[in-house]
Design a protein around this motif. Structure first.
Motif, short mmCIF file in Angstrom:
data_model
loop_
_atom_site.label_atom_id
_atom_site.label_comp_id
_atom_site.label_asym_id
_atom_site.label_seq_id
_atom_site.Cartn_x
_atom_site.Cartn_y
_atom_site.Cartn_z
N ILE A 153 22.88 28.25 23.65
CA ILE A 153 23.59 28.35 23.58
C ILE A 153 22.69 30.15 23.95
N LYS A 154 23.57 30.42 25.42
CA LYS A 154 22.91 32.14 25.23
C LYS A 154 24.21 33.11 25.74
N VAL A 155 24.08 33.79 25.00
CA VAL A 155 25.30 35.28 25.11
C VAL A 155 24.29 36.24 26.23
N ILE A 156 24.83 36.34 26.72
CA ILE A 156 24.22 37.27 27.96
C ILE A 156 25.44 38.58 27.60
N GLY A 157 26.55 38.62 27.13
CA GLY A 157 27.48 39.79 27.09
C GLY A 157 29.16 39.66 27.03
N LEU A 158 29.88 40.81 26.90
CA LEU A 158 30.89 40.36 26.78
C LEU A 158 31.62 40.28 28.09
N MET A 159 33.22 39.34 27.53
CA MET A 159 34.56 39.08 28.38
C MET A 159 35.68 39.54 27.61
N THR A 160 36.17 40.52 28.86
CA THR A 160 37.66 40.63 28.52
C THR A 160 38.59 40.72 29.76
N MET A 161 40.38 40.91 29.25
CA MET A 161 40.88 40.83 30.06
C MET A 161 41.72 42.17 29.77
N ALA A 162 42.20 42.90 30.32
CA ALA A 162 42.37 44.33 30.35
C ALA A 162 44.84 43.47 30.70
N PRO A 163 45.54 44.76 30.21
CA PRO A 163 46.89 44.17 29.99
C PRO A 163 47.38 44.73 31.81
N PHE A 164 48.57 44.04 32.04
CA PHE A 164 48.34 44.22 33.95
C PHE A 164 49.74 45.91 33.86
N GLU A 165 48.80 46.43 34.47
CA GLU A 165 49.35 47.82 33.82
C GLU A 165 49.30 48.49 35.86
N ASP A 166 50.61 48.62 35.88
CA ASP A 166 51.50 49.16 37.52
C ASP A 166 50.41 50.70 37.84
N GLU A 167 49.57 51.09 36.79
CA GLU A 167 48.03 52.24 36.88
C GLU A 167 47.33 51.55 36.34
N ALA A 168 46.21 51.25 37.84
CA ALA A 168 45.12 50.72 36.70
C ALA A 168 43.60 51.83 36.07
N GLU A 169 44.55 53.13 35.64
CA GLU A 169 43.62 53.95 35.08
C GLU A 169 44.21 53.58 33.64
N ASP A 170 45.06 53.08 33.06
CA ASP A 170 45.85 52.81 31.58
C ASP A 170 45.14 51.61 31.49
N THR A 171 44.53 51.32 31.95
CA THR A 171 43.13 49.49 31.80
C THR A 171 41.94 50.58 31.05
N ARG A 172 42.00 51.38 31.17
CA ARG A 172 40.49 52.25 31.19
C ARG A 172 39.72 52.31 29.49
N ARG A 173 41.29 52.70 28.76
CA ARG A 173 40.82 52.52 27.06
C ARG A 173 40.13 51.09 26.84
N VAL A 174 40.82 49.87 27.08
CA VAL A 174 40.61 48.77 27.67
C VAL A 174 38.87 48.48 27.76
N PHE A 175 38.35 48.92 29.05
CA PHE A 175 37.29 48.91 29.30
C PHE A 175 36.38 49.37 28.88
N ARG A 176 36.67 50.60 28.60
CA ARG A 176 35.22 51.76 27.70
C ARG A 176 35.39 50.70 26.45
N GLY A 177 36.04 50.12 25.62
CA GLY A 177 36.02 49.37 24.62
C GLY A 177 34.96 48.73 24.49
N LEU A 178 35.15 47.78 25.64
CA LEU A 178 34.51 46.98 25.36
C LEU A 178 32.95 47.12 25.63
N ARG A 179 33.10 47.97 26.78
CA ARG A 179 31.96 48.68 26.58
C ARG A 179 30.84 49.93 25.38
N GLU A 180 31.74 49.96 25.07
CA GLU A 180 31.78 50.15 23.92
C GLU A 180 30.84 49.11 22.62
#
Length: 230
Positions: A153-180
């Protein structure tokens, strides 16, 4: 819109998101999510030049893979049951949904039997939603330590799914959290090689995901559309 027009529009949106965030579009890979479309449409996707295909259930992917398997690079993007691992290994080059030790052990067993190394993403539930699969962020480091001895098994990275939001900007904290989280795990030096990939962003929010560092975006309706099986 035709498939070609949708691809052109998506590529333009990727380039604009990369320009806003100082990234190169060459660093963003598209996984065309074909789980809702027929074999004939999947063939058209491959004809268009897209090579990475995403499916979330083997029973839906089987006929497509049997007909088109050697033409594309296949990604398993759904929740993977341990009793389905035997169907996936040797067919899907990437598994985006590694989320528990029992699955890791089964993937290791099946990959070892075929003398393969399977590329995986550790699925993390950044949003904390009960309806989402994945490890809690605080569990990721110990999980990676637990699977250090699994050499197929080679773990090459991380994956996540953000909640569906009417405003895409509201998903930013999820994606930023995965990068951090990726950066923090790399700082700890747990994995044999640094984690380099982030699988995040779908049709509704992929531009925000790119701005936050996505290297793989999983696009269904915005790219290939939807249709009933023929």
């Amino acid at each position: 819109m035709t498939l070609e027009e949708r691809i052109q529009e998506v590529n333009q949106r990727i380039e604009e998101a990369c320009r806003r965030s100082g990234r190169s579009a060459a660093d963003v890979n598209i996984v065309a999510v074909t789980k809702y479309v027929s074999q004939s449409m999947t063939a058209k996707v491959l004809d268009s030049g897209l090579k990475h295909l995403g499916e979330n259930r083997w029973q839906n992917a089987e006929d497509k893979w049997n007909a088109l398997g050697d033409r594309g690079i296949w990604h398993f993007i759904g929740h993977l049951q341990t009793n389905k691992v035997k169907d996936v290994i040797g067919k899907f080059e990437y598994v985006h949904s590694l989320d528990r030790l029992s699955l890791a052990k089964e993937l290791e067993k099946a990959a070892a039997a075929k003398d393969l190394v399977i590329k995986t993403f550790l699925q993390v539930n950044i949003s904390g939603e009960d309806t989402k699969y994945g490890l809690a962020p605080e569990e990721a480091a110990s999980f990676l330590r637990d699977i250090q001895g699994l050499t197929h098994i080679k773990v090459i990275g991380l994956m996540t799914m953000a909640p569906f939001e009417d405003e895409a900007e509201d998903t930013r904290r999820v994606f930023r959290g995965l990068r951090e989280l990726k950066d923090a795990l790399n700082h700890q030096g747990i994995t044999r090689e640094p984690l380099t990939e982030l699988s995040m962003g779908m049709s509704n929010d992929f531009e925000v995901a790119i701005e936050e560092g996505a290297t793989w975006i999983r696009l269904g309706s915005v790219l290939v559309g939807k249709e009933e099986e023929e």
